[in-house]
Design a protein around this motif. Structure first.
Motif, PDB file in Angstrom:
ATOM      1  N   THR A 108      -1.164  -2.855  37.756  1.00  0.00           N
ATOM      2  CA  THR A 108      -0.922  -2.233  38.960  1.00  0.00           C
ATOM      3  C   THR A 108      -1.473  -0.680  38.857  1.00  0.00           C
ATOM      4  O   THR A 108      -1.072   0.030  38.213  1.00  0.00           O
ATOM      5  CB  THR A 108       0.344  -2.313  39.657  1.00  0.00           C
ATOM      6  OG1 THR A 108       1.281  -1.620  38.459  1.00  0.00           O
ATOM      7  CG2 THR A 108       0.617  -3.805  39.745  1.00  0.00           C
ATOM      8  N   TYR A 109      -2.275  -0.427  39.718  1.00  0.00           N
ATOM      9  CA  TYR A 109      -2.869   0.902  40.119  1.00  0.00           C
ATOM     10  C   TYR A 109      -2.916   1.375  41.370  1.00  0.00           C
ATOM     11  O   TYR A 109      -3.012   0.532  42.400  1.00  0.00           O
ATOM     12  CB  TYR A 109      -4.333   1.053  39.675  1.00  0.00           C
ATOM     13  CG  TYR A 109      -4.642   0.639  37.979  1.00  0.00           C
ATOM     14  CD1 TYR A 109      -4.740   1.648  37.268  1.00  0.00           C
ATOM     15  CD2 TYR A 109      -5.228  -0.502  37.671  1.00  0.00           C
ATOM     16  CE1 TYR A 109      -4.782   1.284  35.643  1.00  0.00           C
ATOM     17  CE2 TYR A 109      -5.467  -0.839  36.530  1.00  0.00           C
ATOM     18  CZ  TYR A 109      -5.332   0.158  35.523  1.00  0.00           C
ATOM     19  OH  TYR A 109      -5.607  -0.031  34.013  1.00  0.00           O
ATOM     20  N   CYS A 110      -2.380   2.922  41.572  1.00  0.00           N
ATOM     21  CA  CYS A 110      -2.368   3.329  42.744  1.00  0.00           C
ATOM     22  C   CYS A 110      -3.933   3.503  43.129  1.00  0.00           C
ATOM     23  O   CYS A 110      -4.874   3.361  42.183  1.00  0.00           O
ATOM     24  CB  CYS A 110      -1.732   4.758  42.872  1.00  0.00           C
ATOM     25  SG  CYS A 110      -2.610   6.179  41.911  1.00  0.00           S
ATOM     26  N   SER A 111      -4.112   3.496  44.198  1.00  0.00           N
ATOM     27  CA  SER A 111      -5.582   3.690  44.857  1.00  0.00           C
ATOM     28  C   SER A 111      -6.345   4.756  44.032  1.00  0.00           C
ATOM     29  O   SER A 111      -7.663   4.594  43.456  1.00  0.00           O
ATOM     30  CB  SER A 111      -6.007   4.023  46.430  1.00  0.00           C
ATOM     31  OG  SER A 111      -5.315   5.148  46.718  1.00  0.00           O
ATOM     32  N   GLU A 112      -5.813   5.969  43.804  1.00  0.00           N
ATOM     33  CA  GLU A 112      -6.796   6.853  43.041  1.00  0.00           C
ATOM     34  C   GLU A 112      -7.093   6.608  41.656  1.00  0.00           C
ATOM     35  O   GLU A 112      -8.283   6.591  41.076  1.00  0.00           O
ATOM     36  CB  GLU A 112      -5.783   8.226  43.076  1.00  0.00           C
ATOM     37  CG  GLU A 112      -6.653   9.403  42.616  1.00  0.00           C
ATOM     38  CD  GLU A 112      -6.039  10.654  42.680  1.00  0.00           C
ATOM     39  OE1 GLU A 112      -5.904  11.452  42.117  1.00  0.00           O
ATOM     40  OE2 GLU A 112      -5.246  10.736  43.834  1.00  0.00           O
TER      41      GLU A 112
ATOM     42  N   TYR B 139      -6.827   3.310  40.435  1.00  0.00           N
ATOM     43  CA  TYR B 139      -7.697   2.131  40.618  1.00  0.00           C
ATOM     44  C   TYR B 139      -9.179   2.454  40.339  1.00  0.00           C
ATOM     45  O   TYR B 139      -9.911   1.920  39.652  1.00  0.00           O
ATOM     46  CB  TYR B 139      -7.282   1.327  41.688  1.00  0.00           C
ATOM     47  CG  TYR B 139      -8.228   0.278  42.072  1.00  0.00           C
ATOM     48  CD1 TYR B 139      -7.937  -0.811  41.024  1.00  0.00           C
ATOM     49  CD2 TYR B 139      -9.179   0.061  42.852  1.00  0.00           C
ATOM     50  CE1 TYR B 139      -8.733  -2.267  41.063  1.00  0.00           C
ATOM     51  CE2 TYR B 139     -10.126  -0.874  43.082  1.00  0.00           C
ATOM     52  CZ  TYR B 139      -9.797  -2.093  42.163  1.00  0.00           C
ATOM     53  OH  TYR B 139     -10.592  -3.054  42.222  1.00  0.00           O
ATOM     54  N   ASN B 140      -9.431   3.554  41.098  1.00  0.00           N
ATOM     55  CA  ASN B 140     -10.893   3.873  41.219  1.00  0.00           C
ATOM     56  C   ASN B 140     -11.414   4.830  40.015  1.00  0.00           C
ATOM     57  O   ASN B 140     -12.587   4.517  39.651  1.00  0.00           O
ATOM     58  CB  ASN B 140     -11.273   4.705  42.566  1.00  0.00           C
ATOM     59  CG  ASN B 140     -11.103   3.607  44.036  1.00  0.00           C
ATOM     60  OD1 ASN B 140     -11.654   2.670  43.826  1.00  0.00           O
ATOM     61  ND2 ASN B 140     -10.718   4.466  44.836  1.00  0.00           N
TER      62      ASN B 140
ATOM     63  N   ARG C  64     -10.984   0.559  37.698  1.00  0.00           N
ATOM     64  CA  ARG C  64     -12.496  -0.237  37.654  1.00  0.00           C
ATOM     65  C   ARG C  64     -13.408   0.322  36.730  1.00  0.00           C
ATOM     66  O   ARG C  64     -14.562  -0.134  36.534  1.00  0.00           O
ATOM     67  CB  ARG C  64     -13.139   0.290  39.048  1.00  0.00           C
ATOM     68  CG  ARG C  64     -12.274  -0.156  40.053  1.00  0.00           C
ATOM     69  CD  ARG C  64     -12.842   0.059  41.592  1.00  0.00           C
ATOM     70  NE  ARG C  64     -13.927  -0.941  41.846  1.00  0.00           N
ATOM     71  CZ  ARG C  64     -14.666  -0.753  43.102  1.00  0.00           C
ATOM     72  NH1 ARG C  64     -14.687   0.387  43.845  1.00  0.00           N
ATOM     73  NH2 ARG C  64     -15.480  -1.421  43.070  1.00  0.00           N
TER      74      ARG C  64
ATOM     75  N   THR D  83      -2.685  -5.886  47.309  1.00  0.00           N
ATOM     76  CA  THR D  83      -2.004  -4.719  47.496  1.00  0.00           C
ATOM     77  C   THR D  83      -0.532  -4.976  47.616  1.00  0.00           C
ATOM     78  O   THR D  83      -0.175  -6.063  48.085  1.00  0.00           O
ATOM     79  CB  THR D  83      -2.548  -3.802  48.534  1.00  0.00           C
ATOM     80  OG1 THR D  83      -2.527  -4.425  49.834  1.00  0.00           O
ATOM     81  CG2 THR D  83      -4.052  -3.333  48.342  1.00  0.00           C
TER      82      THR D  83
ATOM     83  N   CYS E 281       2.394   2.616  39.968  1.00  0.00           N
ATOM     84  CA  CYS E 281       1.031   2.538  39.067  1.00  0.00           C
ATOM     85  C   CYS E 281       1.290   2.689  37.712  1.00  0.00           C
ATOM     86  O   CYS E 281       2.025   3.278  37.013  1.00  0.00           O
ATOM     87  CB  CYS E 281       0.350   3.841  39.561  1.00  0.00           C
ATOM     88  SG  CYS E 281      -1.312   4.075  38.788  1.00  0.00           S
TER      89      CYS E 281
ATOM     90  N   VAL F 258      -2.882  -1.361  43.784  1.00  0.00           N
ATOM     91  CA  VAL F 258      -3.863  -2.559  43.739  1.00  0.00           C
ATOM     92  C   VAL F 258      -3.837  -3.401  42.354  1.00  0.00           C
ATOM     93  O   VAL F 258      -3.557  -2.760  41.337  1.00  0.00           O
ATOM     94  CB  VAL F 258      -5.106  -1.773  43.830  1.00  0.00           C
ATOM     95  CG1 VAL F 258      -6.286  -2.885  43.793  1.00  0.00           C
ATOM     96  CG2 VAL F 258      -5.134  -0.826  45.196  1.00  0.00           C
TER      97      VAL F 258
END
Length: 54
Positions: free
Chosen positions: A6-10, A12-13, A17, A35, A40, A50
């Motif tokens: 699980t990654y926070c949106s920041e 994750y990007n 990815r 989500t 994270c 995410v």
């Protein structure tokens, strides 16, 4: 059912990815990211995270 890290949106990007082979494989196979409330795995921030169902 297993899920990916699980990654926070920041993170994750910036990390998920780019560096996480399991996330890249899930994206490549056309899976939809999920989500939910969590922590994270990279920065340990408790937030909306995410992940992909496995």
């Amino acid at each position: 059912m297993a899920k990916t890290a699980t990654y926070c949106s920041e993170c994750y990007n910036k990390v998920g990815r780019v560096e996480d082979a399991v996330v890249k494989a899930a994206e490549a196979s056309g899976k939809t990211p999920m989500t939910g409330q969590g922590t994270c795995c990279k920065c340990n921030k408790a937030t909306i995270v995410v992940y992909y169902e496995g």
